[in-house]
Design an enzyme around this catalytic site. Structure first.
Site, PDB file in Angstrom:
ATOM      1  N   LEU A 335      19.552  10.034  34.070  1.00  0.00           N
ATOM      2  CA  LEU A 335      19.058   9.165  35.368  1.00  0.00           C
ATOM      3  C   LEU A 335      18.430   7.954  34.820  1.00  0.00           C
ATOM      4  O   LEU A 335      18.697   7.024  35.722  1.00  0.00           O
ATOM      5  CB  LEU A 335      18.165  10.133  36.006  1.00  0.00           C
ATOM      6  CG  LEU A 335      18.608  11.436  36.821  1.00  0.00           C
ATOM      7  CD1 LEU A 335      17.569  12.156  37.387  1.00  0.00           C
ATOM      8  CD2 LEU A 335      19.552  11.034  37.872  1.00  0.00           C
ATOM      9  N   GLY A 336      18.002   8.053  33.638  1.00  0.00           N
ATOM     10  CA  GLY A 336      17.516   6.783  33.187  1.00  0.00           C
ATOM     11  C   GLY A 336      16.229   6.936  31.955  1.00  0.00           C
ATOM     12  O   GLY A 336      15.838   8.191  31.734  1.00  0.00           O
ATOM     13  N   GLY A 338      12.530   6.828  31.153  1.00  0.00           N
ATOM     14  CA  GLY A 338      11.109   6.635  31.859  1.00  0.00           C
ATOM     15  C   GLY A 338      10.203   6.329  30.772  1.00  0.00           C
ATOM     16  O   GLY A 338      10.643   6.572  29.537  1.00  0.00           O
ATOM     17  N   PHE A 340       7.999   7.484  27.966  1.00  0.00           N
ATOM     18  CA  PHE A 340       7.944   8.632  27.235  1.00  0.00           C
ATOM     19  C   PHE A 340       9.111   9.371  26.987  1.00  0.00           C
ATOM     20  O   PHE A 340       9.133  10.435  26.551  1.00  0.00           O
ATOM     21  CB  PHE A 340       6.722   9.470  27.643  1.00  0.00           C
ATOM     22  CG  PHE A 340       5.281   8.789  27.887  1.00  0.00           C
ATOM     23  CD1 PHE A 340       4.718   8.588  26.699  1.00  0.00           C
ATOM     24  CD2 PHE A 340       4.851   8.684  29.044  1.00  0.00           C
ATOM     25  CE1 PHE A 340       3.337   7.919  26.926  1.00  0.00           C
ATOM     26  CE2 PHE A 340       3.867   7.767  29.337  1.00  0.00           C
ATOM     27  CZ  PHE A 340       2.797   7.549  28.088  1.00  0.00           C
ATOM     28  N   VAL A 343      15.124  10.722  31.012  1.00  0.00           N
ATOM     29  CA  VAL A 343      15.372  11.613  32.008  1.00  0.00           C
ATOM     30  C   VAL A 343      16.639  12.029  32.526  1.00  0.00           C
ATOM     31  O   VAL A 343      17.477  11.061  32.647  1.00  0.00           O
ATOM     32  CB  VAL A 343      14.552  10.930  33.658  1.00  0.00           C
ATOM     33  CG1 VAL A 343      14.687  11.903  34.639  1.00  0.00           C
ATOM     34  CG2 VAL A 343      13.317  10.468  33.238  1.00  0.00           C
ATOM     35  N   LYS A 357      12.528  15.625  32.097  1.00  0.00           N
ATOM     36  CA  LYS A 357      12.343  14.426  31.107  1.00  0.00           C
ATOM     37  C   LYS A 357      12.084  15.228  29.859  1.00  0.00           C
ATOM     38  O   LYS A 357      11.210  16.173  29.446  1.00  0.00           O
ATOM     39  CB  LYS A 357      10.875  13.995  31.668  1.00  0.00           C
ATOM     40  CG  LYS A 357      10.081  12.883  30.546  1.00  0.00           C
ATOM     41  CD  LYS A 357       9.030  12.229  31.290  1.00  0.00           C
ATOM     42  CE  LYS A 357       9.684  11.129  31.885  1.00  0.00           C
ATOM     43  NZ  LYS A 357       8.774  10.030  32.362  1.00  0.00           N
ATOM     44  N   ASP A 454       0.217   3.944  34.922  1.00  0.00           N
ATOM     45  CA  ASP A 454       1.462   3.073  34.896  1.00  0.00           C
ATOM     46  C   ASP A 454       2.341   3.253  36.396  1.00  0.00           C
ATOM     47  O   ASP A 454       3.214   3.310  36.347  1.00  0.00           O
ATOM     48  CB  ASP A 454       2.379   3.730  33.822  1.00  0.00           C
ATOM     49  CG  ASP A 454       3.539   2.723  33.488  1.00  0.00           C
ATOM     50  OD1 ASP A 454       3.277   1.520  33.545  1.00  0.00           O
ATOM     51  OD2 ASP A 454       4.388   3.409  32.643  1.00  0.00           O
TER      52      ASP A 454
END
Ligand SMILES: *[C@@H]1O[C@H](CO)[C@@H](O)[C@H](O)[C@H]1NC(C)=O
Ligand SMILES: *[C@@H]1O[C@H](CO)[C@@H](O)[C@H](O)[C@H]1NC(C)=O
Ligand SMILES: *[C@@H]1O[C@H](CO)[C@@H](O)[C@H](O)[C@H]1NC(C)=O
Ligand SMILES: *[C@@H]1O[C@H](CO)[C@@H](O)[C@H](O)[C@H]1NC(C)=O
Ligand SMILES: *[C@@H]1O[C@H](CO)[C@@H](O)[C@H](O)[C@H]1NC(C)=O
Ligand SMILES: *[C@@H]1O[C@H](CO)[C@@H](O)[C@H](O)[C@H]1NC(C)=O
Ligand SMILES: *[C@@H]1O[C@H](CO)[C@@H](O)[C@H](O)[C@H]1NC(C)=O
Ligand SMILES: *[C@@H]1O[C@H](CO)[C@@H](O)[C@H](O)[C@H]1NC(C)=O
Ligand SMILES: *[C@@H]1O[C@H](CO)[C@@H](O)[C@H](O)[C@H]1NC(C)=O
Length: 646
Positions: A335-336, A338, A340, A343, A357, A454
């Site tokens: 999904l991308g 993130g 740390f 995901v 994650k 964040d």
């Protein structure tokens, strides 16, 4: 004196639900009047005045008569009933009260769709928490501890939203999924004449009575003269009606359909606790003590004592399960990236979609500490937070399992030249409000104050109704031990969203999140990134300075996304949001409002706002129109970690 002892003093009556159809009345103790007296005539006029004058807000108060013969009355309809039903209800409640309390000057009545009370003493704007009336549904919950926790989280959210309501309406409804797929639907309401503080204290008190009256039950109502709390296993409120007034998500069909409550099987047990007026005072005093005790308890509670979720095991998944769910962390499931870690999208064998994650570096914590932190974060439940469902911990692999949120992140919309038109002002305004409530929950309502650290557009996910859900909260907790206000030698965050004191000195507090929220608000309105904001002449300026200058010179409209300017949204609302955004990005942390005030500012238009001074990092360079900047969706280029503070 303990609450339990007091309860013993209360007269407890049990009766069948059928009696509820006519509503419940309790006569007060403010003395008697005689028929044909002025009081009697005034009461008659007052009651007809209530139902003829009550309007779409479902609230009306009237005071009729002189001196000792004055009758004061108020009526409140449930937030989701139509005006005609509201009128009928108030009329019926009035005549029921006069029938049941034919001589008493004071009386309290609760009907299915409204409440009404009158007295020779003032009732308007006066908080009345007694007498109380409880309606309890017969079904028992499964997993009572986790149910209680899920309910508490839901009610805390609703309490916050109702309390933040206007002087015309203070109501909120919503649902959550408790343990074993038990959906909990709930609605809370105060009479709108109460101040926010009184409404909050009324609801807080009613909520704290649930464990005493209705522990382990699938549904119940705690009805007080000034407010009520109700929860059920079925959707009992008219969400369409409420949605028109406030954004309330449409409830999903309940997964388990327990036997319907109420008259059908005639088994709803109604427990009426008539609070003897002398006792009322004691209750009031003791609930103050009780609440104080509870608050103290809250502060001293250590994170390890986690009730609700009984053990880490209930949330822990085998690595192999997650590996299978994500098709071995395949590229097409990505999904991308993130903060740390990467995901992935996944699907459990039962069809539940998840987002996983995979933490990319060692948190430096022991396994036990890690589990405790995850348990703590899993307990944070709010409609504007992405829910943490579980984790996996095997060897070096640490995985976090989240609910899957349908519509990707906010940055995919607001910064995209095509998709930005999916978000009209109405939606963006709701998104701003939702983010604010989510942060408020992290800061104040959850038992452990969480600073996000964040917040940015890519950490705001949108669900299928385009309501916002904050992602990646509590990451700082997983990676660092100090989570109270303090100094850190490791700055974690994203350029453009970090306040000066954090960027320069590594100092963080809840006001750092307020700053990031302010940047986000301005980005949402402008449809452009603060980081890399390009003004008309092509030079890289910054959004905050541009927004402040324009706003101060009365040209705030320039900051607004041209797509919104051409839409039907209220420009006043947009300007007010710019104003709030500017207050949040003040250089001095102490000048920034708390999230509680931000939520209040957003919901109450009558509240006057402070005048902001220049924002942090103010520069006079550049100028021009935000509309000319190129819109492009790009990942945050400037994600930084391990920056050494100066
Ligand atoms: C008021 O009337 C009720 C019912 O008739 C009676 O029980 C009560 O004693 C009366 N109270 C006073 C103060 O007269
Ligand atoms: C008021 O008085 C009129 C005439 O006596 C009566 O018809 C009516 O029902 C009364 N209204 C209420 C609300 O008691
Ligand atoms: C309701 O009460 C307030 C405060 O006492 C008063 O200002 C207002 O006029 C009342 N409304 C009516 C219709 O009596
Ligand atoms: C309450 O209002 C609902 C509609 O909102 C209506 O269907 C119901 O009959 C009303 N209940 C009573 C007891 O009047
Ligand atoms: C209400 O009526 C009772 C009895 O008539 C009286 O003792 C009391 O002082 C009155 N309260 C107010 C606020 O007028
Ligand atoms: C719920 O639990 C109580 C006591 O634990 C029991 O007496 C009652 O029968 C149960 N009710 C139902 C509907 O199962
Ligand atoms: C719910 O509210 C909507 C909108 O106000 C209305 O059209 C509808 O009839 C209501 N439904 C019920 C069951 O009352
Ligand atoms: C959001 O997600 C839902 C469900 O996946 C989809 O139907 C809807 O079109 C999406 N909305 C936007 C604006 O993409
Ligand atoms: C953080 O550092 C500043 C100076 O750098 C100091 O004044 C402050 O007391 C420190 N705060 C804490 C909580 O250590």
């Amino acid at each position: 004196m303990s609450y339990e002892i007091l309860l013993v003093l209360l007269l407890v009556l049990l009766m069948q639900a059928d009696h509820l159809a006519l509503g419940q009345t309790i006569c007060g103790s403010n003395g008697n009047y005689s028929s044909n007296s002025a009081y009697s005539a005034n009461l008659n006029t007052t009651l007809s005045s209530l139902y003829t004058n009550i309007d779409n807000d479902g609230f009306y108060n009237a005071s009729i008569g002189q001196g000792a013969d004055t009758v004061n009355a108020l009526a409140l309809c449930r937030g989701d009933v139509q005006l005609n039903e509201c009128r009928d209800c108030v009329q019926k409640a009035g005549s029921n009260l006069v029938d049941s309390c034919p001589v008493q000057k004071q009386a309290f009545g609760w009907e299915e769709n409204c409440t009404l009370r009158y007295s020779n003493a003032t009732v308007y704007a006066s908080l009345a928490t007694a007498p109380a009336y409880y309606v309890i549904s017969p079904q028992n919950v499964t997993s009572p501890d986790r149910f209680r926790e899920a309910l508490r989280v839901l009610l805390d959210d609703l309490r916050g939203r109702a309390t933040g309501g206007s002087s015309a309406r203070k109501v909120a409804a919503g649902y959550t999924t408790g343990p074993d797929y038990q959906t909990i639907f709930s609605m809370v309401q105060c009479t709108p004449d109460l101040t926010s503080e009184d409404c909050n204290s009324c609801l807080d008190g009613a909520i704290s009575e649930i464990p005493l009256c209705c522990e382990g039950k699938r549904g119940a109502r705690v009805l007080r003269p000034s407010c009520y709390v109700r929860f059920e296993s079925t959707p009992f409120y008219n969400e369409t009606m409420l949605q028109e007034l406030e954004s309330v998500p449409l409830p999903p069909p309940p997964l388990t359909q327990p036997t319907p409550s109420g008259k059908k099987n005639g088994s709803t047990t109604v427990v009426i606790i008539v609070v003897v007026v002398v006792v009322c005072l004691l209750v009031a005093v003791s609930s103050v003590l009780f609440l104080r005790k509870r608050k103290k308890h809250k502060l001293t509670e250590i994170p390890q004592t986690i009730d609700g979720i009984s053990s880490a095991e209930s949330l822990q998944h085998a690595f192999s399960t997650i590996k299978a769910a994500t098709n071995d962390f395949s590229d097409e499931n990505k999904l991308g990236q993130g903060g740390f870690g990467m995901v992935y999208k996944g699907k459990f064998p039962n069809g539940q979609e998840i987002a996983v994650k995979r933490l990319s570096r060692d948190s430096g914590q022991g396994d036990m500490e890690f589990k405790n932190e995850v348990l703590l974060l899993a307990k944070l439940q709010h409609r504007n937070l992405v829910r943490l469902l579980g984790f996996s911990l095997e060897g070096m692999e640490k995985l976090l399992v989240y609910e899957f949120v349908q519509n990707a992140s906010l940055d995919n919309f607001i910064f995209d030249s095509i998709k930005h038109s999916d978000l009209d002002w109405n939606r963006r305004y709701k998104i701003i409000g939702g983010i604010a409530r989510g942060i408020l929950y992290l800061h104040e309502d959850s038992r452990h104050k969480i600073i996000h650290r964040d917040l940015k557009a890519s950490n705001i996910l949108l669900d299928r109704e385009m309501s916002p859900k904050i992602a990646d909260f509590g990451m700082a907790r997983l990676f660092e031990e100090d989570e109270t206000q303090g100094n850190t030698s490791r700055v974690v965050g994203t350029y453009g969203y970090m306040p000066p004191e954090y960027l320069i000195h590594g100092q963080f507090s809840i006001k750092s999140d307020v700053y990031s929220f302010g940047v986000l608000v301005l980005e949402i309105i402008c449809g452009c990134r603060n980081n890399g904001f390009r003004s008309g002449n092509g030079s890289v300026g910054d959004l905050l300075s541009f927004a402040w200058r324009s706003w101060q010179e009365g040209r705030g409209g320039e900051v607004v996304d041209p797509f919104l300017r051409s839409g039907s949204g209220s420009l006043n609302e947009m300007l007010r949001c710019i104003h709030i955004g500017l207050l949040c990005v003040q250089e001095n942390a102490a000048d920034r409002p708390t999230m509680a005030s931000v939520v209040l500012m957003l919901s109450s238009f009558s509240m006057t706002l402070n005048i902001p001074s220049a924002p942090a990092f103010y520069s006079t360079a550049g100028g021009g129109c935000a509309s000319e900047q190129p819109r492009r969706s790009s990942p945050d280029q400037a994600y930084i970690t391990d920056l050494q503070p100066r």
